[in-house]
Design a protein around this motif. Structure first.
Motif, PDB file in Angstrom:
ATOM      1  N   GLN A  34     -19.875  -4.564   4.415  1.00  0.00           N
ATOM      2  CA  GLN A  34     -19.054  -5.178   3.386  1.00  0.00           C
ATOM      3  C   GLN A  34     -17.698  -4.465   3.331  1.00  0.00           C
ATOM      4  O   GLN A  34     -17.276  -3.974   2.290  1.00  0.00           O
ATOM      5  CB  GLN A  34     -19.775  -5.072   2.037  1.00  0.00           C
ATOM      6  N   ASP A  35     -17.023  -4.347   4.447  1.00  0.00           N
ATOM      7  CA  ASP A  35     -15.783  -3.585   4.497  1.00  0.00           C
ATOM      8  C   ASP A  35     -14.660  -4.300   3.745  1.00  0.00           C
ATOM      9  O   ASP A  35     -14.532  -5.517   3.792  1.00  0.00           O
ATOM     10  CB  ASP A  35     -15.344  -3.369   5.957  1.00  0.00           C
ATOM     11  N   LYS A  36     -13.862  -3.493   3.025  1.00  0.00           N
ATOM     12  CA  LYS A  36     -12.675  -3.992   2.346  1.00  0.00           C
ATOM     13  C   LYS A  36     -11.498  -3.149   2.816  1.00  0.00           C
ATOM     14  O   LYS A  36     -11.683  -2.007   3.227  1.00  0.00           O
ATOM     15  CB  LYS A  36     -12.857  -3.900   0.833  1.00  0.00           C
ATOM     16  N   PHE A  37     -10.301  -3.738   2.728  1.00  0.00           N
ATOM     17  CA  PHE A  37      -9.136  -3.073   3.305  1.00  0.00           C
ATOM     18  C   PHE A  37      -8.056  -2.845   2.250  1.00  0.00           C
ATOM     19  O   PHE A  37      -7.962  -3.582   1.264  1.00  0.00           O
ATOM     20  CB  PHE A  37      -8.562  -3.909   4.451  1.00  0.00           C
ATOM     21  N   TRP A  38      -7.242  -1.836   2.476  1.00  0.00           N
ATOM     22  CA  TRP A  38      -6.028  -1.636   1.686  1.00  0.00           C
ATOM     23  C   TRP A  38      -4.953  -1.075   2.606  1.00  0.00           C
ATOM     24  O   TRP A  38      -5.256  -0.532   3.659  1.00  0.00           O
ATOM     25  CB  TRP A  38      -6.287  -0.751   0.475  1.00  0.00           C
ATOM     26  N   TYR A  39      -3.703  -1.256   2.212  1.00  0.00           N
ATOM     27  CA  TYR A  39      -2.573  -0.900   3.077  1.00  0.00           C
ATOM     28  C   TYR A  39      -1.665   0.068   2.330  1.00  0.00           C
ATOM     29  O   TYR A  39      -1.502  -0.026   1.109  1.00  0.00           O
ATOM     30  CB  TYR A  39      -1.792  -2.177   3.440  1.00  0.00           C
ATOM     31  N   CYS A  40      -1.116   1.012   3.061  1.00  0.00           N
ATOM     32  CA  CYS A  40      -0.196   1.981   2.454  1.00  0.00           C
ATOM     33  C   CYS A  40       0.970   2.210   3.407  1.00  0.00           C
ATOM     34  O   CYS A  40       0.768   2.317   4.622  1.00  0.00           O
ATOM     35  CB  CYS A  40      -0.924   3.297   2.168  1.00  0.00           C
ATOM     36  N   ARG A  41       2.181   2.282   2.854  1.00  0.00           N
ATOM     37  CA  ARG A  41       3.351   2.566   3.681  1.00  0.00           C
ATOM     38  C   ARG A  41       4.415   3.280   2.841  1.00  0.00           C
ATOM     39  O   ARG A  41       4.455   3.158   1.614  1.00  0.00           O
ATOM     40  CB  ARG A  41       3.912   1.295   4.309  1.00  0.00           C
ATOM     41  N   LEU A  42       5.263   4.019   3.531  1.00  0.00           N
ATOM     42  CA  LEU A  42       6.334   4.767   2.887  1.00  0.00           C
ATOM     43  C   LEU A  42       7.598   3.911   2.857  1.00  0.00           C
ATOM     44  O   LEU A  42       7.892   3.187   3.817  1.00  0.00           O
ATOM     45  CB  LEU A  42       6.583   6.059   3.674  1.00  0.00           C
ATOM     46  N   SER A  43       8.337   3.997   1.754  1.00  0.00           N
ATOM     47  CA  SER A  43       9.589   3.228   1.660  1.00  0.00           C
ATOM     48  C   SER A  43      10.615   3.785   2.647  1.00  0.00           C
ATOM     49  O   SER A  43      10.555   4.970   3.011  1.00  0.00           O
ATOM     50  CB  SER A  43      10.143   3.307   0.242  1.00  0.00           C
ATOM     51  N   PRO A  44      11.564   2.967   3.101  1.00  0.00           N
ATOM     52  CA  PRO A  44      12.558   3.432   4.090  1.00  0.00           C
ATOM     53  C   PRO A  44      13.372   4.643   3.626  1.00  0.00           C
ATOM     54  O   PRO A  44      13.810   5.440   4.441  1.00  0.00           O
ATOM     55  CB  PRO A  44      13.456   2.202   4.285  1.00  0.00           C
ATOM     56  N   ASN A  45      13.553   4.781   2.295  1.00  0.00           N
ATOM     57  CA  ASN A  45      14.310   5.943   1.806  1.00  0.00           C
ATOM     58  C   ASN A  45      13.424   7.181   1.587  1.00  0.00           C
ATOM     59  O   ASN A  45      13.873   8.200   1.064  1.00  0.00           O
ATOM     60  CB  ASN A  45      15.051   5.587   0.512  1.00  0.00           C
ATOM     61  N   HIS A  46      12.142   7.066   1.957  1.00  0.00           N
ATOM     62  CA  HIS A  46      11.180   8.181   1.902  1.00  0.00           C
ATOM     63  C   HIS A  46      10.934   8.682   0.474  1.00  0.00           C
ATOM     64  O   HIS A  46      10.552   9.832   0.278  1.00  0.00           O
ATOM     65  CB  HIS A  46      11.665   9.359   2.765  1.00  0.00           C
ATOM     66  N   LYS A  47      11.096   7.783  -0.520  1.00  0.00           N
ATOM     67  CA  LYS A  47      10.932   8.227  -1.907  1.00  0.00           C
ATOM     68  C   LYS A  47       9.689   7.671  -2.594  1.00  0.00           C
ATOM     69  O   LYS A  47       9.271   8.191  -3.620  1.00  0.00           O
ATOM     70  CB  LYS A  47      12.176   7.844  -2.719  1.00  0.00           C
ATOM     71  N   VAL A  48       9.102   6.614  -2.027  1.00  0.00           N
ATOM     72  CA  VAL A  48       7.977   5.956  -2.704  1.00  0.00           C
ATOM     73  C   VAL A  48       6.908   5.570  -1.684  1.00  0.00           C
ATOM     74  O   VAL A  48       7.230   5.100  -0.589  1.00  0.00           O
ATOM     75  CB  VAL A  48       8.441   4.679  -3.451  1.00  0.00           C
ATOM     76  N   LEU A  49       5.634   5.763  -2.057  1.00  0.00           N
ATOM     77  CA  LEU A  49       4.504   5.226  -1.285  1.00  0.00           C
ATOM     78  C   LEU A  49       4.099   3.897  -1.912  1.00  0.00           C
ATOM     79  O   LEU A  49       3.772   3.841  -3.108  1.00  0.00           O
ATOM     80  CB  LEU A  49       3.314   6.191  -1.306  1.00  0.00           C
ATOM     81  N   HIS A  50       4.141   2.809  -1.134  1.00  0.00           N
ATOM     82  CA  HIS A  50       3.691   1.495  -1.599  1.00  0.00           C
ATOM     83  C   HIS A  50       2.278   1.267  -1.075  1.00  0.00           C
ATOM     84  O   HIS A  50       2.005   1.504   0.106  1.00  0.00           O
ATOM     85  CB  HIS A  50       4.608   0.388  -1.063  1.00  0.00           C
ATOM     86  N   TYR A  51       1.384   0.775  -1.927  1.00  0.00           N
ATOM     87  CA  TYR A  51       0.017   0.500  -1.462  1.00  0.00           C
ATOM     88  C   TYR A  51      -0.604  -0.637  -2.266  1.00  0.00           C
ATOM     89  O   TYR A  51      -0.139  -0.979  -3.355  1.00  0.00           O
ATOM     90  CB  TYR A  51      -0.865   1.758  -1.546  1.00  0.00           C
ATOM     91  N   GLY A  52      -1.642  -1.227  -1.685  1.00  0.00           N
ATOM     92  CA  GLY A  52      -2.322  -2.329  -2.357  1.00  0.00           C
ATOM     93  C   GLY A  52      -3.482  -2.842  -1.525  1.00  0.00           C
ATOM     94  O   GLY A  52      -3.569  -2.586  -0.325  1.00  0.00           O
ATOM     95  N   ASP A  53      -4.394  -3.580  -2.174  1.00  0.00           N
ATOM     96  CA  ASP A  53      -5.587  -4.113  -1.509  1.00  0.00           C
ATOM     97  C   ASP A  53      -5.241  -5.333  -0.663  1.00  0.00           C
ATOM     98  O   ASP A  53      -4.289  -6.066  -0.961  1.00  0.00           O
ATOM     99  CB  ASP A  53      -6.653  -4.503  -2.536  1.00  0.00           C
ATOM    100  N   LEU A  54      -6.049  -5.551   0.389  1.00  0.00           N
ATOM    101  CA  LEU A  54      -5.878  -6.703   1.278  1.00  0.00           C
ATOM    102  C   LEU A  54      -7.189  -7.467   1.377  1.00  0.00           C
ATOM    103  O   LEU A  54      -8.268  -6.886   1.255  1.00  0.00           O
ATOM    104  CB  LEU A  54      -5.455  -6.252   2.682  1.00  0.00           C
ATOM    105  N   GLU A  55      -7.074  -8.762   1.624  1.00  0.00           N
ATOM    106  CA  GLU A  55      -8.272  -9.581   1.807  1.00  0.00           C
ATOM    107  C   GLU A  55      -8.899  -9.352   3.174  1.00  0.00           C
ATOM    108  O   GLU A  55     -10.106  -9.385   3.341  1.00  0.00           O
ATOM    109  CB  GLU A  55      -7.919 -11.068   1.654  1.00  0.00           C
ATOM    110  N   GLU A  56      -8.064  -9.153   4.192  1.00  0.00           N
ATOM    111  CA  GLU A  56      -8.554  -8.968   5.551  1.00  0.00           C
ATOM    112  C   GLU A  56      -7.610  -8.051   6.306  1.00  0.00           C
ATOM    113  O   GLU A  56      -6.527  -7.719   5.827  1.00  0.00           O
ATOM    114  CB  GLU A  56      -8.672 -10.316   6.269  1.00  0.00           C
ATOM    115  N   HIS A  57      -8.022  -7.646   7.495  1.00  0.00           N
ATOM    116  CA  HIS A  57      -7.209  -6.734   8.308  1.00  0.00           C
ATOM    117  C   HIS A  57      -5.942  -7.452   8.750  1.00  0.00           C
ATOM    118  O   HIS A  57      -6.006  -8.530   9.347  1.00  0.00           O
ATOM    119  CB  HIS A  57      -8.009  -6.279   9.526  1.00  0.00           C
ATOM    120  N   PRO A  58      -4.754  -6.874   8.454  1.00  0.00           N
ATOM    121  CA  PRO A  58      -3.497  -7.572   8.805  1.00  0.00           C
ATOM    122  C   PRO A  58      -3.226  -7.528  10.305  1.00  0.00           C
ATOM    123  O   PRO A  58      -3.677  -6.623  11.006  1.00  0.00           O
ATOM    124  CB  PRO A  58      -2.441  -6.765   8.038  1.00  0.00           C
TER     125      PRO A  58
END
Length: 714
Positions: free
Chosen positions: A558-582
């Protein structure tokens, strides 16, 4: 002026009304916020209402998870978990089949939320579902959704598996034992049986009485890979939980039912690609099969045991084509001398009493078993190796006995005989499913390789350990190619001669060449900060691209996914849940959650991570521990990660440490530093005297008038 950090702007829906935009004060109690929302729509009894995410999860908002609400979130006002669970508890007992089916669908969907699950379980909902199953009156979709809801509720780990009755187990087993059964019902029944076996020793015994390997095997001969996967998972679970004394008996039954051949034909050689979960179950089955060798591997030979000594006599008889002499033939001294001579030719360390050689564990008696198998099933090769070496000078002979013992030990290390299967590993080898005596055949190929390599190296007895190192490298490199059969493995080894290994080593050494003179070391020290800055930028760029992480639950499929990435200015980590593997990068604006880098206090790894300290199987798993890391922010808040592989783990831990101004310490940083330093050093040390280096790159030449020319690579 930015809004206060505790104020979150959201939209709230209510069926039949226009959504409301609202500012939520996170300092207020959740009940006060719900009351305010209800009053806005003139709804009384606010304690009967709750908020939930208006997405595919429909999870309830609680005091525990309310901090996950982000600006722009869409919420829904709905009935409270207690109210919903009470309604569903009544609806699934409806006399109308259509109403009951709709209720069970809703229950299966709602049960994924632990808040709802807790309330439904408090109403003794699990007992109600088991009674519905035991009654045997439901079938088709009704039964399928009942079992789905049961599996989802049990997946939260609130209720112990030990509480279930024998009639319930019998009913679930009957769905598996039927030849024609609805696919969804069969899949969930297999999942329930697997969980029962893995989570309770008592239930293992009850399940083992209800289902047999013979009843499971037909499910492997179908075309549904999910059913095949669950079936192998149940077989693996039964194998894993079986008492040691019963495992050999079970292995014998599996061999009789030709399980190996069925898996090879219907799964491995199927036209469908093998998915990750199937690869994991095949790996587990491979490990459990090889672990049957552990008992022999850890059994010392008893020098006084005549039956065991007879095996050594048999090795001598096959090699030298001699019959055992009667006791009255010749003097005792003469016979002893003859035996000693032959045992020396066979390459044993102890020429007088070779049984002593097999008292070392590992590999114990397993080495002797392998030697006898080789002598009986590959007699020509065995005789050739023994006679070939006995005709060489003493110092150049490859000792068959000693080689076999050390090789068996090495193969056990390579295949990790005796170790429990890893939680996430998918490293199965198709060739081991092509033969009933795969380990013995593996040994037979490798002992011939060892003899061949010994000759190629012109080795002497002092070179024994060097030869074993080369043979290990040959075997490991051949296994990396994942040959589909033992013959392919043998062919791969033919291409990995000692000469080829030397070339590979030389090439690798050239790439990793290190200069030790003082001027060179000083140059390295000067260049190193530039290279480290380059590596740092690469790591941060990788974080900006982002990574998809898996949320691992106690039920792996029952695997679930989430994604995380750094903003281009290196000041914020953006993350959130995903329905499927992108398929590619996930844009920032689709990731609702944010974590300012300035709020990060520390990065912790391995067993120091909060999600590795929680109760569950994950903390016991070495491989998952090695991929786990957490980001600490605020006072005691964590963002928890489990990297998909070692490479991503190193990229992220390096990148996060770089953001915090700390040293990057991963293995990949060391490797990258060595590689880039070596390249830069070679460039700077090129002999460029009297060579004019242009300031700008040379211009790209014009295209030729035609392409009617051929370049002969030879």
């Amino acid at each position: 002026m930015p809004p206060p950090a505790d104020i979150v702007k959201v939209a709230i829906e209510w069926p039949g009304a226009f959504p409301r935009l609202m500012e939520i004060d996170q300092k207020k109690p959740l009940s006060a916020i719900i009351k305010e929302v209800c009053e806005g729509w003139s709804l009384g009894n606010h304690e009967n209402y709750a908020l939930q995410n208006a997405d595919s999860t429909n999870f309830y908002i609680t005091e525990k998870n309310r901090n996950e609400i982000k600006n722009g979130s869409i919420l829904r006002l709905t009935t409270s978990p207690a109210q919903t669970s009470q309604q569903l508890h009544e609806r699934i007992q409806s006399s109308s089949m259509d109403a009951k089916l709709e209720a069970l669908k809703d229950l299966a969907n709602a049960s994924r939320d632990i808040t709802f699950a807790q309330e439904f379980i408090n109403l003794d909902g699990i007992s109600l579902l088991t009674q519905m199953v035991e009654s045997g009156t439901d079938f088709g979709d009704l039964l399928s959704f009942t079992l789905t809801a049961f599996v989802e509720l049990m997946d939260h780990g609130i209720v112990s598996w030990d509480t279930f009755s024998v009639p319930f187990i019998k009913k679930i087993a009957s769905y598996v034992n039927k030849s024609a059964m609805d696919t969804a019902v069969l899949q969930r029944s297999l999942a329930i049986l697997e969980s029962m076996v893995l989570n309770s020793q008592d239930l293992y015994q009850k399940v083992a009485q209800e289902i047999t390997i013979g009843q499971l095997i037909p499910h492997l001969q179908g075309t549904e890979q999910d059913i095949q996967t669950y079936t192998i998972a149940v077989i693996n679970a039964l194998f894993l939980k079986a008492p040691e004394e019963k495992r050999q008996e079970m292995a014998h039954i599996l061999a009789q039912k030709q399980l190996r051949n069925i898996i090879l034909t219907n799964v491995i050689r199927s036209t469908k690609p093998i998915n990750e979960e199937m690869a994991h179950q095949l790996y587990v089955h491979q490990v459990l099969t090889f672990n049957l060798l552990e008992d022999r591997m850890m059994t010392k030979m008893d020098p006084q045991d005549q039956a065991q000594r007879d095996i050594i006599f048999e090795l001598r008889r096959i090699a030298f084509d001699v019959e055992c002499e009667p006791n009255n033939s010749g003097s005792i001294e003469k016979r002893k001398s003859m035996y000693t001579r032959d045992y020396k030719k066979l390459g044993f360390i102890n020429h007088v009493n070779p049984a002593i050689d097999f008292t070392q564990i590992p590999p114990g008696m397993l080495a002797l078993d392998n030697m006898l198998y080789f002598a009986k099933h590959h007699q020509d090769a065995y005789v050739r190796i023994v006679l070939e070496n006995s005709s060489r000078e003493d110092k150049h002979e490859c000792p068959f006995g000693r080689s076999s013992i050390e090789l068996t030990k090495m193969l056990c290390e390579i295949l990790k005989v005796g170790e429990l299967p890893s939680e996430n590993c998918r490293d199965f080898h198709p060739m081991f499913f092509t033969h009933d005596r795969a380990f013995e055949e593996f040994f037979c190929i490798c002992i011939q390789l060892l003899n061949k390599t010994w000759k190629e190296m012109r080795a002497t007895s002092e070179d024994f350990n060097k030869v074993m190192q080369v043979v290990r490298e040959q075997i490991m490199r051949a296994l990396t190619a994942k040959p589909n059969s033992l013959d392919q493995f043998k062919s791969r080894l033919q291409n990995l001669s000692y000469t080829e290994i030397l070339k590979i080593r030389q090439s690798e050494r050239m790439n990793q060449e290190d200069f030790q003179s003082r001027p060179i070391l000083e140059l390295r020290e000067k260049i190193q900060p530039e290279i480290m800055e380059l590596i740092k930028q690469q790591r941060l760029n990788r974080l900006c691209e982002g990574t998809c992480f898996r949320k691992i639950s106690c039920r792996r499929r029952q695997d679930k996914f989430w994604y995380c990435r750094l903003s281009p200015n290196h000041k914020v980590l953006h993350y959130g849940d995903l329905e499927e593997h992108p398929q590619g990068e996930v844009p920032h604006d689709s990731l609702q959650d944010k974590l300012p880098v300035a709020d990060i206090k520390a990065v912790v790894t391995g067993k120091d991570c909060p999600h590795m300290k929680e109760k569950g199987a994950l903390k016991q798993n070495k491989e998952v521990l090695e991929l786990a890391f957490s980001v600490l922010y605020d006072s005691d808040e964590y963002l928890n990660f489990i990297a998909p592989d070692k490479h991503e783990y190193c990229m992220w831990t390096d990148g996060l440490n770089a953001l915090l101004g700390k040293e990057m310490t991963s293995d990949f940083t060391k490797t990258d530093l060595d590689t880039l330093l070596s390249m830069e050093m070679k460039l700077r040390l090129l002999d460029l005297e009297n060579i004019q280096i242009p300031e700008a790159p040379p211009p790209i030449p014009k295209e030729p008038s035609n392409y009617d020319f051929v370049y002969d690579c030879n």
